[in-house]
Design a protein around this motif. Structure first.
Motif, PDB file in Angstrom:
ATOM      1  N   TYR A   1      63.185 -22.398  55.240  1.00 48.60           N
ATOM      2  CA  TYR A   1      62.986 -22.550  56.681  1.00 48.60           C
ATOM      3  C   TYR A   1      62.343 -21.245  57.123  1.00 48.60           C
ATOM      4  N   CYS A   2      61.123 -21.310  57.620  1.00 49.45           N
ATOM      5  CA  CYS A   2      60.354 -20.099  57.889  1.00 49.45           C
ATOM      6  C   CYS A   2      59.973 -20.002  59.366  1.00 49.45           C
ATOM      7  N   TYR A   3      60.043 -18.777  59.866  1.00 52.74           N
ATOM      8  CA  TYR A   3      59.731 -18.482  61.265  1.00 52.74           C
ATOM      9  C   TYR A   3      58.608 -17.445  61.320  1.00 52.74           C
ATOM     10  N   VAL A   4      57.814 -17.491  62.398  1.00 49.93           N
ATOM     11  CA  VAL A   4      56.755 -16.508  62.611  1.00 49.93           C
ATOM     12  C   VAL A   4      56.942 -15.831  63.959  1.00 49.93           C
ATOM     13  N   ASP A   5      56.189 -14.759  64.120  1.00 50.70           N
ATOM     14  CA  ASP A   5      56.113 -14.023  65.378  1.00 50.70           C
ATOM     15  C   ASP A   5      57.508 -13.685  65.911  1.00 50.70           C
ATOM     16  N   GLN A   6      57.894 -14.184  67.027  1.00 52.73           N
ATOM     17  CA  GLN A   6      59.193 -13.871  67.625  1.00 52.73           C
ATOM     18  C   GLN A   6      60.186 -14.987  67.331  1.00 52.73           C
ATOM     19  N   ASN A   7      60.393 -15.284  66.055  1.00 55.27           N
ATOM     20  CA  ASN A   7      61.316 -16.329  65.605  1.00 55.27           C
ATOM     21  C   ASN A   7      60.916 -17.734  66.049  1.00 55.27           C
ATOM     22  N   GLU A   8      59.617 -18.006  66.033  1.00 53.35           N
ATOM     23  CA  GLU A   8      59.111 -19.341  66.339  1.00 53.35           C
ATOM     24  C   GLU A   8      59.140 -20.184  65.058  1.00 53.35           C
ATOM     25  N   ALA A   9      59.739 -21.374  65.128  1.00 54.68           N
ATOM     26  CA  ALA A   9      59.808 -22.270  63.978  1.00 54.68           C
ATOM     27  C   ALA A   9      58.403 -22.573  63.472  1.00 54.68           C
ATOM     28  N   ALA A  10      58.198 -22.414  62.165  1.00 56.96           N
ATOM     29  CA  ALA A  10      56.856 -22.575  61.614  1.00 56.96           C
ATOM     30  C   ALA A  10      56.767 -23.583  60.475  1.00 56.96           C
ATOM     31  N   MET A  11      57.724 -23.517  59.546  1.00 59.59           N
ATOM     32  CA  MET A  11      57.558 -24.282  58.321  1.00 59.59           C
ATOM     33  C   MET A  11      58.906 -24.638  57.705  1.00 59.59           C
ATOM     34  N   TYR A  12      58.943 -25.806  57.120  1.00 64.13           N
ATOM     35  CA  TYR A  12      60.066 -26.267  56.313  1.00 64.13           C
ATOM     36  C   TYR A  12      59.442 -26.667  54.984  1.00 64.13           C
ATOM     37  N   GLU A  13      59.958 -26.111  53.890  1.00 61.66           N
ATOM     38  CA  GLU A  13      59.328 -26.372  52.596  1.00 61.66           C
ATOM     39  C   GLU A  13      60.378 -26.651  51.534  1.00 61.66           C
ATOM     40  N   LYS A  14      60.083 -27.620  50.700  1.00 60.41           N
ATOM     41  CA  LYS A  14      60.902 -27.898  49.518  1.00 60.41           C
ATOM     42  C   LYS A  14      60.021 -27.661  48.300  1.00 60.41           C
ATOM     43  N   THR A  15      60.514 -26.831  47.384  1.00 60.68           N
ATOM     44  CA  THR A  15      59.796 -26.570  46.143  1.00 60.68           C
ATOM     45  C   THR A  15      60.708 -26.948  44.985  1.00 60.68           C
ATOM     46  N   TYR A  16      60.153 -27.713  44.060  1.00 62.06           N
ATOM     47  CA  TYR A  16      60.904 -28.198  42.901  1.00 62.06           C
ATOM     48  C   TYR A  16      60.318 -27.549  41.646  1.00 62.06           C
ATOM     49  N   TYR A  17      61.142 -26.748  40.967  1.00 59.77           N
ATOM     50  CA  TYR A  17      60.735 -26.037  39.756  1.00 59.77           C
ATOM     51  C   TYR A  17      61.272 -26.747  38.521  1.00 59.77           C
ATOM     52  N   VAL A  18      60.448 -26.821  37.484  1.00 57.58           N
ATOM     53  CA  VAL A  18      60.900 -27.348  36.203  1.00 57.58           C
ATOM     54  C   VAL A  18      62.040 -26.455  35.725  1.00 57.58           C
ATOM     55  N   LYS A  19      63.156 -27.071  35.362  1.00 54.76           N
ATOM     56  CA  LYS A  19      64.409 -26.349  35.109  1.00 54.76           C
ATOM     57  C   LYS A  19      64.324 -25.259  34.049  1.00 54.76           C
ATOM     58  N   ASP A  20      63.543 -25.437  33.006  1.00 54.68           N
ATOM     59  CA  ASP A  20      63.526 -24.444  31.934  1.00 54.68           C
ATOM     60  C   ASP A  20      62.318 -23.504  32.000  1.00 54.68           C
ATOM     61  N   LYS A  21      61.571 -23.559  33.116  1.00 46.66           N
ATOM     62  CA  LYS A  21      60.383 -22.713  33.229  1.00 46.66           C
ATOM     63  C   LYS A  21      60.484 -21.669  34.335  1.00 46.66           C
ATOM     64  N   TYR A  22      61.605 -21.644  35.024  1.00 47.40           N
ATOM     65  CA  TYR A  22      61.700 -20.747  36.173  1.00 47.40           C
ATOM     66  C   TYR A  22      63.131 -20.253  36.325  1.00 47.40           C
ATOM     67  N   LYS A  23      63.271 -18.975  36.601  1.00 44.79           N
ATOM     68  CA  LYS A  23      64.578 -18.368  36.828  1.00 44.79           C
ATOM     69  C   LYS A  23      64.498 -17.556  38.119  1.00 44.79           C
ATOM     70  N   TYR A  24      65.448 -17.770  38.988  1.00 46.77           N
ATOM     71  CA  TYR A  24      65.497 -17.122  40.294  1.00 46.77           C
ATOM     72  C   TYR A  24      66.597 -16.079  40.251  1.00 46.77           C
ATOM     73  N   ARG A  25      66.233 -14.833  40.480  1.00 50.88           N
ATOM     74  CA  ARG A  25      67.213 -13.738  40.432  1.00 50.88           C
ATOM     75  C   ARG A  25      67.463 -13.213  41.832  1.00 50.88           C
ATOM     76  N   ILE A  26      68.724 -12.978  42.108  1.00 48.23           N
ATOM     77  CA  ILE A  26      69.118 -12.413  43.399  1.00 48.23           C
ATOM     78  C   ILE A  26      69.852 -11.118  43.098  1.00 48.23           C
ATOM     79  N   GLN A  27      69.372 -10.023  43.637  1.00 47.10           N
ATOM     80  CA  GLN A  27      70.017  -8.737  43.427  1.00 47.10           C
ATOM     81  C   GLN A  27      70.965  -8.476  44.591  1.00 47.10           C
TER      82      GLN A  27
END
Length: 171
Positions: free
Chosen positions: A137-163
């Motif tokens: 859920y993405c906002y621009v400028d002064q918190n104006e609603a801009a985009m809603y996106e769903k991305t589907y990654y192949v399970k064994d080709k992508y790893k998401y790391r959170i520090q």
């Protein structure tokens, strides 16, 4: 070996691949006006009869299909998408540099998801194969609603790391 990303700031997919010296190819699968999805309507408090721009892209990294992104874009901000070559251009780069909106805030959710067969075939998987599903859920400028996106990654080709850093207990 899966692509590993550590996300700490709002940045477009093309820029993230560039930072890792990976070759990105994008194929636009669809770009059309659709009814606002229910999740977007609820999150941004939009009228249910509203129309948005849906941009569906296949992302191929180093010659391998990696993910499908389905972006639902506010037409007041992204009116220009249908006139740009979205196979060659970065959505966020155009937004900030050509159309002068500044990315502001975003919320991202991660879960297991499944693609319908018509989309799964682009990733060489079946509709029964689980994917890493990221919802943005993405906002621009002064918190104006801009985009809603769903991305589907192949399970064994992508790893998401959170520090995570140290935090204080609230209890």
């Amino acid at each position: 070996m899966p692509i590993s990303e550590e996300i700490s700031s709002l940045c477009g997919f093309a820029e993230r691949m560039k930072r890792q010296n990976l070759k990105l190819e994008t194929r636009v699968l669809s770009c059309e006006t659709v009814s606002v999805p229910k999740d977007m309507q609820s999150a941004f408090a939009l009228p249910f009869e509203m129309k948005v721009i849906m941009l569906k892209r296949l992302r191929i990294v180093d010659g391998e299909p990696l993910c499908i992104s389905i972006s639902y874009l506010m037409p007041s901000i992204f009116y220009w998408v249908t006139g740009e070559d979205m196979e060659k251009e970065s959505l966020f780069n155009l937004l900030e540099n050509k159309y002068t909106h500044q990315l502001c805030n975003a919320i991202e959710e991660l879960e297991v998801g499944y693609l319908p067969l018509e989309d799964a075939r682009y990733l060489n998987i079946s509709a029964d194969d689980p994917c890493l599903e990221l919802t943005l859920y993405c906002y621009v400028d002064q918190n104006e609603a801009a985009m809603y996106e769903k991305t589907y990654y192949v399970k064994d080709k992508y790893k998401y790391r959170i520090q995570l850093g140290p935090g204080k207990s609230l209890l």
